[in-house]
Design a protein around this motif. Structure first.
Motif, PDB file in Angstrom:
ATOM      1  N   CYS A   1       0.188   3.639  -3.120  1.00  0.00           N
ATOM      2  CA  CYS A   1      -0.960   4.483  -2.800  1.00  0.00           C
ATOM      3  C   CYS A   1      -0.529   5.693  -1.987  1.00  0.00           C
ATOM      4  O   CYS A   1       0.508   5.696  -1.317  1.00  0.00           O
ATOM      5  N   GLN A   2      -1.371   6.714  -2.023  1.00  0.00           N
ATOM      6  CA  GLN A   2      -1.145   7.913  -1.223  1.00  0.00           C
ATOM      7  C   GLN A   2      -2.482   8.438  -0.747  1.00  0.00           C
ATOM      8  O   GLN A   2      -3.462   8.478  -1.527  1.00  0.00           O
ATOM      9  N   LEU A   3      -2.565   8.786   0.504  1.00  0.00           N
ATOM     10  CA  LEU A   3      -3.777   9.371   1.072  1.00  0.00           C
ATOM     11  C   LEU A   3      -3.623  10.887   1.083  1.00  0.00           C
ATOM     12  O   LEU A   3      -2.665  11.414   1.621  1.00  0.00           O
ATOM     13  N   LEU A   4      -4.581  11.580   0.479  1.00  0.00           N
ATOM     14  CA  LEU A   4      -4.513  13.046   0.415  1.00  0.00           C
ATOM     15  C   LEU A   4      -5.662  13.647   1.212  1.00  0.00           C
ATOM     16  O   LEU A   4      -6.729  13.074   1.332  1.00  0.00           O
TER      17      LEU A   4
ATOM     18  N   PHE B   1       0.835  -1.201   0.000  1.00  0.00           N
ATOM     19  CA  PHE B   1       0.000   0.000   0.000  1.00  0.00           C
ATOM     20  C   PHE B   1       0.873   1.256   0.000  1.00  0.00           C
ATOM     21  O   PHE B   1       0.614   2.208  -0.744  1.00  0.00           O
ATOM     22  N   GLU B   2       1.913   1.253   0.827  1.00  0.00           N
ATOM     23  CA  GLU B   2       2.764   2.432   0.955  1.00  0.00           C
ATOM     24  C   GLU B   2       3.516   2.752  -0.345  1.00  0.00           C
ATOM     25  O   GLU B   2       3.795   3.914  -0.643  1.00  0.00           O
TER      26      GLU B   2
END
Length: 206
Positions: free
Chosen positions: A203-206, A199-200
């Motif tokens: 992906c990126q959480l914004l 995931f790291e």
């Protein structure tokens, strides 16, 4: 609260599912292929465009017609598979939109005189439908061997251009996207599973 699949269901569709290169000598019935399509067709597409068109190659004669278009490394696995599906896309998909997207009578006009938009929409959404195809096949207990190592122009020429008795997917408006072998895989001949990105990494959480 929405229901969700059990751990066993998730294993079947994702965690334990593998791409297969070797196949057991077990036929896939026409009824199973029809059920597969009846499941995959419910997946969403842009404006309900449903551009995917599928040829299921089952006979030795049909496989021989495909053979010259395959990369050498894909020949044996494809000839051995009980069924080989050619997932294509219809560049005339927008002609069906008044029926498929009835709440907007002018939807077909979105694509008028816009070949690039037609191409992009057809390719993107047939690829999306191809993902549903694989999940539907796995849900029915089938194994899949998707591949892109083939000569697209040859496949289009052999299967989608010439008139064929009883054929519907002809006339040059259907083009090949990718190929997917289907059947019941020989689990004794699987390669060790390749890693996936975490995931790291992906992906990126914004």
């Amino acid at each position: 609260m929405n229901d969700c699949l059990s751990a066993d269901g998730l294993d079947l569709l994702f965690r334990n599912a593998r791409s297969h290169n070797a196949w057991r000598d077990k036929a896939v019935s026409d009824a199973t292929l029809k059920t597969l399509y009846d499941l995959m067709r419910w997946g969403p597409t842009s404006a309900n465009s449903c551009p995917a068109r599928i040829l299921f190659l089952r006979s030795a004669e049909a496989k021989q017609r495909l053979l010259p278009a395959l990369n050498p490394g894909n020949v044996e696995k494809t000839m051995q598979a009980p069924v080989t599906a050619i997932i294509g896309y219809d560049l005339d998909f927008h002609q069906q939109l008044p029926r498929l997207f009835p709440h907007n009578p002018g939807v077909r006009d979105w694509f008028a005189e816009q070949p690039q938009l037609i191409q992009t929409t057809a390719m993107r959404n047939s690829s999306l439908q191809g993902g549903y195809f694989i999940l539907a096949a796995r849900a029915l207990g089938l194994d899949c061997g998707p591949l892109s190592g083939f000569d697209e122009a040859k496949v289009n020429e052999v299967f989608f251009s010439p008139p064929q008795p009883g054929g519907r997917l002809v006339g040059g408006q259907v083009k090949a996207n990718f190929i997917c072998n289907l059947g019941y895989g020989d689990h004794q001949q699987l390669f060790p599973r390749s890693p996936r990105l975490s995931f790291e990494e992906a992906c990126q959480l914004l």
